[in-house]
Design a protein around this motif. Structure first.
Motif, mmCIF file in Angstrom:
data_model
loop_
_atom_site.group_PDB
_atom_site.id
_atom_site.type_symbol
_atom_site.label_atom_id
_atom_site.label_comp_id
_atom_site.label_asym_id
_atom_site.label_seq_id
_atom_site.Cartn_x
_atom_site.Cartn_y
_atom_site.Cartn_z
ATOM 1 N N SER A 69 -34.341 -59.889 161.647
ATOM 2 C CA SER A 69 -34.981 -58.669 161.306
ATOM 3 C C SER A 69 -35.531 -57.944 162.387
ATOM 4 O O SER A 69 -35.682 -56.922 162.650
ATOM 5 C CB SER A 69 -35.689 -58.785 160.160
ATOM 6 O OG SER A 69 -37.074 -59.617 160.319
ATOM 7 N N ILE A 70 -36.486 -58.971 163.127
ATOM 8 C CA ILE A 70 -37.150 -58.594 164.378
ATOM 9 C C ILE A 70 -35.839 -57.914 165.582
ATOM 10 O O ILE A 70 -36.169 -56.861 166.092
ATOM 11 C CB ILE A 70 -37.821 -59.443 164.980
ATOM 12 C CG1 ILE A 70 -39.126 -60.062 163.908
ATOM 13 C CG2 ILE A 70 -38.366 -59.141 166.483
ATOM 14 C CD1 ILE A 70 -40.049 -61.257 164.515
ATOM 15 N N GLY A 71 -34.836 -58.561 165.382
ATOM 16 C CA GLY A 71 -33.804 -58.175 166.310
ATOM 17 C C GLY A 71 -33.167 -57.068 165.875
ATOM 18 O O GLY A 71 -33.128 -55.905 166.900
ATOM 19 N N SER A 72 -33.253 -56.691 164.787
ATOM 20 C CA SER A 72 -32.315 -55.492 164.391
ATOM 21 C C SER A 72 -33.377 -54.254 164.552
ATOM 22 O O SER A 72 -33.087 -53.157 164.905
ATOM 23 C CB SER A 72 -32.226 -55.561 162.730
ATOM 24 O OG SER A 72 -31.736 -54.436 162.339
ATOM 25 N N TYR A 73 -34.663 -54.634 164.385
ATOM 26 C CA TYR A 73 -35.874 -53.767 164.459
ATOM 27 C C TYR A 73 -35.907 -53.342 166.217
ATOM 28 O O TYR A 73 -36.048 -51.867 166.235
ATOM 29 C CB TYR A 73 -36.966 -54.369 164.094
ATOM 30 C CG TYR A 73 -38.253 -53.347 164.463
ATOM 31 C CD1 TYR A 73 -38.816 -52.082 163.788
ATOM 32 C CD2 TYR A 73 -39.078 -53.840 165.740
ATOM 33 C CE1 TYR A 73 -39.852 -51.238 164.394
ATOM 34 C CE2 TYR A 73 -40.198 -53.126 166.012
ATOM 35 C CZ TYR A 73 -40.547 -51.828 165.418
ATOM 36 O OH TYR A 73 -41.711 -50.889 165.844
ATOM 37 N N LEU A 74 -35.820 -54.174 166.834
ATOM 38 C CA LEU A 74 -36.199 -53.969 168.184
ATOM 39 C C LEU A 74 -34.916 -53.150 168.901
ATOM 40 O O LEU A 74 -34.759 -52.277 169.566
ATOM 41 C CB LEU A 74 -36.479 -55.141 169.041
ATOM 42 C CG LEU A 74 -37.660 -55.901 169.095
ATOM 43 C CD1 LEU A 74 -37.495 -57.218 169.464
ATOM 44 C CD2 LEU A 74 -38.457 -54.797 169.437
ATOM 45 N N SER A 75 -33.591 -53.594 168.311
ATOM 46 C CA SER A 75 -32.345 -52.841 168.739
ATOM 47 C C SER A 75 -32.390 -51.378 168.261
ATOM 48 O O SER A 75 -31.761 -50.756 168.967
ATOM 49 C CB SER A 75 -31.209 -53.355 168.074
ATOM 50 O OG SER A 75 -30.114 -52.816 168.323
ATOM 51 N N HIS A 76 -32.783 -51.176 166.973
ATOM 52 C CA HIS A 76 -32.659 -49.567 166.668
ATOM 53 C C HIS A 76 -33.805 -48.880 167.415
ATOM 54 O O HIS A 76 -33.750 -47.835 167.621
ATOM 55 C CB HIS A 76 -32.853 -49.656 165.190
ATOM 56 C CG HIS A 76 -31.779 -49.840 164.249
ATOM 57 N ND1 HIS A 76 -31.200 -51.027 164.159
ATOM 58 C CD2 HIS A 76 -30.775 -49.164 163.748
ATOM 59 C CE1 HIS A 76 -30.272 -51.235 163.376
ATOM 60 N NE2 HIS A 76 -29.947 -49.853 163.214
ATOM 61 N N PRO A 126 -24.727 -51.466 156.911
ATOM 62 C CA PRO A 126 -24.545 -52.516 157.857
ATOM 63 C C PRO A 126 -25.332 -53.293 158.119
ATOM 64 O O PRO A 126 -25.077 -54.668 158.075
ATOM 65 C CB PRO A 126 -24.212 -51.743 159.102
ATOM 66 C CG PRO A 126 -23.818 -50.168 158.483
ATOM 67 C CD PRO A 126 -24.603 -50.115 157.432
ATOM 68 N N GLU A 127 -26.625 -53.109 157.986
ATOM 69 C CA GLU A 127 -27.553 -54.115 158.303
ATOM 70 C C GLU A 127 -27.672 -55.079 156.950
ATOM 71 O O GLU A 127 -28.126 -56.323 157.037
ATOM 72 C CB GLU A 127 -28.928 -53.523 158.188
ATOM 73 C CG GLU A 127 -29.356 -52.929 159.479
ATOM 74 C CD GLU A 127 -28.635 -51.580 159.589
ATOM 75 O OE1 GLU A 127 -28.552 -51.068 161.024
ATOM 76 O OE2 GLU A 127 -28.151 -50.845 158.658
ATOM 77 N N LEU A 128 -27.299 -54.415 155.499
ATOM 78 C CA LEU A 128 -27.441 -55.170 154.368
ATOM 79 C C LEU A 128 -26.238 -56.080 154.500
ATOM 80 O O LEU A 128 -26.493 -57.338 154.103
ATOM 81 C CB LEU A 128 -27.345 -54.194 153.382
ATOM 82 C CG LEU A 128 -28.625 -53.523 152.943
ATOM 83 C CD1 LEU A 128 -28.124 -52.357 151.908
ATOM 84 C CD2 LEU A 128 -29.830 -54.298 152.378
ATOM 85 N N VAL A 129 -25.005 -55.760 154.844
ATOM 86 C CA VAL A 129 -24.044 -56.249 154.919
ATOM 87 C C VAL A 129 -24.017 -57.610 156.050
ATOM 88 O O VAL A 129 -23.935 -58.959 155.623
ATOM 89 C CB VAL A 129 -22.509 -55.774 155.060
ATOM 90 C CG1 VAL A 129 -21.348 -56.531 155.452
ATOM 91 C CG2 VAL A 129 -22.120 -54.888 154.026
ATOM 92 N N LYS A 186 -36.882 -49.633 158.646
ATOM 93 C CA LYS A 186 -36.260 -49.918 157.348
ATOM 94 C C LYS A 186 -35.058 -50.544 157.770
ATOM 95 O O LYS A 186 -34.484 -51.303 156.740
ATOM 96 C CB LYS A 186 -36.001 -48.518 156.890
ATOM 97 C CG LYS A 186 -36.947 -47.635 156.169
ATOM 98 C CD LYS A 186 -36.293 -46.378 155.521
ATOM 99 C CE LYS A 186 -37.599 -45.525 154.932
ATOM 100 N NZ LYS A 186 -37.138 -44.337 154.294
ATOM 101 N N ALA A 187 -34.530 -50.571 158.890
ATOM 102 C CA ALA A 187 -33.479 -51.397 159.390
ATOM 103 C C ALA A 187 -33.907 -52.877 159.491
ATOM 104 O O ALA A 187 -32.973 -53.629 158.899
ATOM 105 C CB ALA A 187 -32.917 -50.989 160.702
ATOM 106 N N GLY A 188 -34.979 -53.010 159.913
ATOM 107 C CA GLY A 188 -35.415 -54.608 159.971
ATOM 108 C C GLY A 188 -35.849 -55.024 158.721
ATOM 109 O O GLY A 188 -35.186 -56.286 158.366
ATOM 110 N N VAL A 189 -36.334 -54.343 157.530
ATOM 111 C CA VAL A 189 -36.624 -54.781 156.285
ATOM 112 C C VAL A 189 -35.332 -54.947 155.709
ATOM 113 O O VAL A 189 -35.138 -56.139 154.701
ATOM 114 C CB VAL A 189 -37.445 -53.856 155.648
ATOM 115 C CG1 VAL A 189 -37.517 -54.175 154.141
ATOM 116 C CG2 VAL A 189 -38.761 -53.785 156.306
ATOM 117 N N SER A 190 -34.389 -54.296 155.697
ATOM 118 C CA SER A 190 -32.974 -54.368 155.007
ATOM 119 C C SER A 190 -32.290 -55.528 155.493
ATOM 120 O O SER A 190 -31.815 -56.062 154.499
ATOM 121 C CB SER A 190 -32.354 -52.814 155.507
ATOM 122 O OG SER A 190 -32.779 -51.633 154.958
#
Length: 243
Positions: free
Chosen positions: A70-77, A24-27, A154-158
């Motif tokens: 990516s920061i938003g994804s990291y903080l969310s997870h 999902p993060e990649l897409v 990993k979610a943020g990096v992806s």
């Protein structure tokens, strides 16, 4: 005689499984990256900006928006993980210090599921006999929480990698035009390459949304095209009134 059955779906998606956890993060990182960068390129092309300016704007978008997403994804997870751990500690304390109350809650949960009498007592006894099972049941059935197994890093990096790789696609033609001669208009080439990438991303998106292939590709194309057209005509309009 054995007949070997070939599963086309299994063969086709085998390579997808390697990235399944963070797909999902990649897409969505890819979609956001290519849509926003192509919108920047389209707006700049509509305003007849020089190739150098288009590359600068596109690269600035890649870095700034990519890091932001990516920061938003990291903080969310991380927030989901922290929230789960907080409630996990609370439930562990309550099981240790208020076992009777927690047992009544288990009883109520399974009573609401239709268990009663000796059957209900047997289920409650079985669950509360194992503290880990007891804890898991409270987390899932009382609080509606399940363990968040994705790594926030990993979610943020992806997300960042997907954003940058897909977002760079609309700029490829402009880099080629910058270092050498191109027989076609860079924006036309960029549009074609981006269109093909939209189709590919739409195909991959079916593994996340479980939507039909045609619908997934159509949604990606329509959203990307609409954003690019809006940016192009806005750029064209502003260029006319500001120069």
């Amino acid at each position: 005689m054995e007949i070997e059955l070939n599963d086309p779906e299994r063969t086709r998606s085998a390579w997808i499984r390697r990235f399944e956890t963070y797909l999902p993060e990649l897409v969505y990182g890819s979609i956001d990256g290519i849509v926003t960068t192509f919108a920047v390129v389209a707006g700049a092309a509509g305003a007849n900006l020089h190739i150098n300016i288009i590359i600068i704007l596109g690269m600035a978008n890649l870095i700034a928006d990519g890091l932001s997403m990516s920061i938003g994804s990291y903080l969310s997870h991380k927030s989901e993980h922290d929230n789960y751990q907080k409630h996990l500690r609370m439930e562990m304390w309550e099981i240790e210090n208020m076992p009777d109350v927690e047992r009544q809650e288990i009883e109520l949960i399974y009573k609401n599921k239709g268990f009663e009498g000796k059957e209900l007592e047997m289920v409650v006894n079985r669950i509360t006999a194992n503290k880990q099972v007891w804890l898991d049941t409270m987390m899932k059935d009382e609080l509606g929480l399940s363990e968040h197994k994705k790594s926030p890093v990993k979610a943020g990096v992806s997300t960042l990698l997907a954003f940058v790789v897909a977002g760079a696609v609309p700029l490829i033609a402009y880099f080629i035009a910058y270092v050498g001669k191109m027989g076609m208009d860079p924006f036309a080439v960029s549009s074609i390459v981006t269109l093909l990438t939209f189709i590919f991303i739409g195909y991959i998106k079916t593994y996340v949304t479980q939507a039909s292939l045609g619908r997934s590709i159509a949604e990606t194309l329509v959203l990307g095209t609409a954003a690019a057209m809006a940016a192009y005509f806005l750029g064209d309009y502003l260029e006319k009134i500001l120069t």
